[in-house]
Design a protein around this motif. Sequence first.
Motif, PDB file in Angstrom:
ATOM      1  N   PRO A 277     -54.387  51.008  43.114  1.00  0.00           N
ATOM      2  CA  PRO A 277     -53.780  50.063  44.060  1.00  0.00           C
ATOM      3  C   PRO A 277     -52.319  50.386  44.359  1.00  0.00           C
ATOM      4  N   GLU A 278     -51.692  51.115  43.450  1.00  0.00           N
ATOM      5  CA  GLU A 278     -50.303  51.517  43.682  1.00  0.00           C
ATOM      6  C   GLU A 278     -50.150  52.335  44.966  1.00  0.00           C
ATOM      7  N   TRP A 279     -51.224  53.021  45.378  1.00  0.00           N
ATOM      8  CA  TRP A 279     -51.162  53.804  46.620  1.00  0.00           C
ATOM      9  C   TRP A 279     -50.867  52.905  47.821  1.00  0.00           C
ATOM     10  N   ASP A 280     -51.470  51.730  47.848  1.00  0.00           N
ATOM     11  CA  ASP A 280     -51.184  50.782  48.924  1.00  0.00           C
ATOM     12  C   ASP A 280     -49.782  50.182  48.780  1.00  0.00           C
ATOM     13  N   LEU A 281     -49.358  49.921  47.556  1.00  0.00           N
ATOM     14  CA  LEU A 281     -48.068  49.261  47.338  1.00  0.00           C
ATOM     15  C   LEU A 281     -46.886  50.175  47.646  1.00  0.00           C
ATOM     16  N   VAL A 282     -47.044  51.463  47.410  1.00  0.00           N
ATOM     17  CA  VAL A 282     -45.916  52.379  47.574  1.00  0.00           C
ATOM     18  C   VAL A 282     -45.491  52.504  49.029  1.00  0.00           C
ATOM     19  N   SER A 283     -46.403  52.246  49.962  1.00  0.00           N
ATOM     20  CA  SER A 283     -46.048  52.349  51.378  1.00  0.00           C
ATOM     21  C   SER A 283     -44.927  51.380  51.747  1.00  0.00           C
ATOM     22  N   THR A 284     -44.970  50.173  51.207  1.00  0.00           N
ATOM     23  CA  THR A 284     -43.894  49.219  51.469  1.00  0.00           C
ATOM     24  C   THR A 284     -42.681  49.504  50.601  1.00  0.00           C
ATOM     25  N   ALA A 285     -42.906  49.915  49.362  1.00  0.00           N
ATOM     26  CA  ALA A 285     -41.776  50.186  48.461  1.00  0.00           C
ATOM     27  C   ALA A 285     -40.826  51.222  49.053  1.00  0.00           C
ATOM     28  N   ILE A 286     -41.379  52.300  49.618  1.00  0.00           N
ATOM     29  CA  ILE A 286     -40.491  53.350  50.132  1.00  0.00           C
ATOM     30  C   ILE A 286     -39.790  52.928  51.422  1.00  0.00           C
ATOM     31  N   LYS A 287     -40.335  51.928  52.118  1.00  0.00           N
ATOM     32  CA  LYS A 287     -39.610  51.414  53.276  1.00  0.00           C
ATOM     33  C   LYS A 287     -38.243  50.888  52.847  1.00  0.00           C
ATOM     34  N   HIS A 288     -38.160  50.420  51.602  1.00  0.00           N
ATOM     35  CA  HIS A 288     -36.879  49.947  51.070  1.00  0.00           C
ATOM     36  C   HIS A 288     -36.139  51.054  50.326  1.00  0.00           C
ATOM     37  N   THR A 289     -36.800  51.701  49.362  1.00  0.00           N
ATOM     38  CA  THR A 289     -36.091  52.625  48.478  1.00  0.00           C
ATOM     39  C   THR A 289     -35.771  53.963  49.118  1.00  0.00           C
ATOM     40  N   SER A 290     -36.632  54.459  50.016  1.00  0.00           N
ATOM     41  CA  SER A 290     -36.422  55.787  50.591  1.00  0.00           C
ATOM     42  C   SER A 290     -35.698  55.767  51.926  1.00  0.00           C
ATOM     43  N   PHE A 291     -35.879  54.671  52.723  1.00  0.00           N
ATOM     44  CA  PHE A 291     -35.372  54.684  54.093  1.00  0.00           C
ATOM     45  C   PHE A 291     -34.546  53.463  54.476  1.00  0.00           C
ATOM     46  N   ALA A 292     -34.529  52.436  53.624  1.00  0.00           N
ATOM     47  CA  ALA A 292     -33.783  51.196  53.915  1.00  0.00           C
ATOM     48  C   ALA A 292     -34.224  50.567  55.236  1.00  0.00           C
ATOM     49  N   TRP A 293     -35.518  50.660  55.535  1.00  0.00           N
ATOM     50  CA  TRP A 293     -36.060  50.025  56.745  1.00  0.00           C
ATOM     51  C   TRP A 293     -36.317  48.549  56.533  1.00  0.00           C
ATOM     52  N   ILE A 294     -36.456  48.118  55.281  1.00  0.00           N
ATOM     53  CA  ILE A 294     -36.548  46.689  54.978  1.00  0.00           C
ATOM     54  C   ILE A 294     -35.491  46.363  53.927  1.00  0.00           C
ATOM     55  N   SER A 295     -35.100  45.123  53.887  1.00  0.00           N
ATOM     56  CA  SER A 295     -34.010  44.709  52.997  1.00  0.00           C
ATOM     57  C   SER A 295     -34.494  44.514  51.568  1.00  0.00           C
ATOM     58  N   ALA A 296     -33.534  44.388  50.665  1.00  0.00           N
ATOM     59  CA  ALA A 296     -33.865  44.100  49.270  1.00  0.00           C
ATOM     60  C   ALA A 296     -34.588  42.762  49.155  1.00  0.00           C
ATOM     61  N   ASP A 297     -34.164  41.775  49.943  1.00  0.00           N
ATOM     62  CA  ASP A 297     -34.822  40.464  49.903  1.00  0.00           C
ATOM     63  C   ASP A 297     -36.272  40.570  50.374  1.00  0.00           C
ATOM     64  N   GLU A 298     -36.504  41.339  51.424  1.00  0.00           N
ATOM     65  CA  GLU A 298     -37.875  41.512  51.914  1.00  0.00           C
ATOM     66  C   GLU A 298     -38.741  42.203  50.868  1.00  0.00           C
ATOM     67  N   TYR A 299     -38.173  43.186  50.184  1.00  0.00           N
ATOM     68  CA  TYR A 299     -38.970  43.877  49.177  1.00  0.00           C
ATOM     69  C   TYR A 299     -39.217  42.975  47.969  1.00  0.00           C
ATOM     70  N   ARG A 300     -38.236  42.186  47.564  1.00  0.00           N
ATOM     71  CA  ARG A 300     -38.458  41.252  46.460  1.00  0.00           C
ATOM     72  C   ARG A 300     -39.559  40.254  46.818  1.00  0.00           C
ATOM     73  N   ASP A 301     -39.568  39.787  48.059  1.00  0.00           N
ATOM     74  CA  ASP A 301     -40.611  38.860  48.495  1.00  0.00           C
ATOM     75  C   ASP A 301     -41.978  39.525  48.453  1.00  0.00           C
ATOM     76  N   PHE A 302     -42.042  40.798  48.872  1.00  0.00           N
ATOM     77  CA  PHE A 302     -43.289  41.561  48.803  1.00  0.00           C
ATOM     78  C   PHE A 302     -43.798  41.610  47.360  1.00  0.00           C
ATOM     79  N   CYS A 303     -42.938  41.965  46.430  1.00  0.00           N
ATOM     80  CA  CYS A 303     -43.341  42.069  45.018  1.00  0.00           C
ATOM     81  C   CYS A 303     -43.761  40.717  44.460  1.00  0.00           C
ATOM     82  N   HIS A 304     -43.017  39.667  44.825  1.00  0.00           N
ATOM     83  CA  HIS A 304     -43.352  38.329  44.329  1.00  0.00           C
ATOM     84  C   HIS A 304     -44.723  37.897  44.825  1.00  0.00           C
TER      85      HIS A 304
END
Length: 297
Positions: A207-234
Amino acid sequence: MTATGTHDTGELLRYACRQAGLDADGAEPIRLGENAIFRLPGGIVARISRPGQQDAARREVRIAQWLADHDIPAVRALDGLDQPVQAYGRAVTFWHELPDHHNGTPGQVAQILRRLHELPLTEGHPFSDLDPFVRLDERITAATSLTEDDRAWLRQHLATMRDRYEHLPVGLPHTVLHGDAWVGNVAATNEGQVVLLDLERASIGPPEWDLVSTAIKHTSFAWISADEYRDFCHRYGHDVTTWDGFEVLRDIRELRMTCYLAQHAAENPNARSEAALRVACLRGKHGSRPWSWSPAS
């Protein structure tokens, strides 16, 4: 319209619609790319696949039905029709058009992925095992706008990633995957329903394969904010960046994104500088992440 082998997409569409007993008059293009997508009268969407994808198209229709049977909101294949329809060697499938919608948010992606990943695998399911490297050899070969040095490096990097994937650390139990889970493949209707799109890469795997697509939007490219990524994880209940295998799947995802754009840059001069930038970043020539990549259109 865009040529596809010896037939343009309009001719292919009309031929397929005649076989399916549907009306192609007034068809409107939605997207003309590797897969050509048209809106037909009566709330129907036609999808013309690239060559050699008959089995994949048939499987995608079966997956859509399986998801519907398990109450997962996703695009629905047209009922009462033997699909795919063959048109000059191309597979054409027909789908119910979604009501008015927009891209989902990272939080909505997380919610629908959690539902998907919790599904039990019933006997006779239509999914195959995840192949994270599908078509990458082909894309590198087709990336003729890149230098031969860059293409040789990509081939070696691909070989390295295959080896790293073989030694992927243990993570969450394997589940049903969407396979290409990002906000562009999750639609939110104006009535508030969240729907999965583009089931071409749906499979079984980590399942991590699906999750990493959003994670890198924050960690690799800063296309989403830290708050958006925290909400995704929550909303999902897990942060994939804390897993020992995150960097492996991150690097594979970045390679896929680079090879996709590099292939298209061979025919689209506007994409060539972005493709070269992405390769340079992977090669360590632009410092650490986040990199200034532009999202592909």
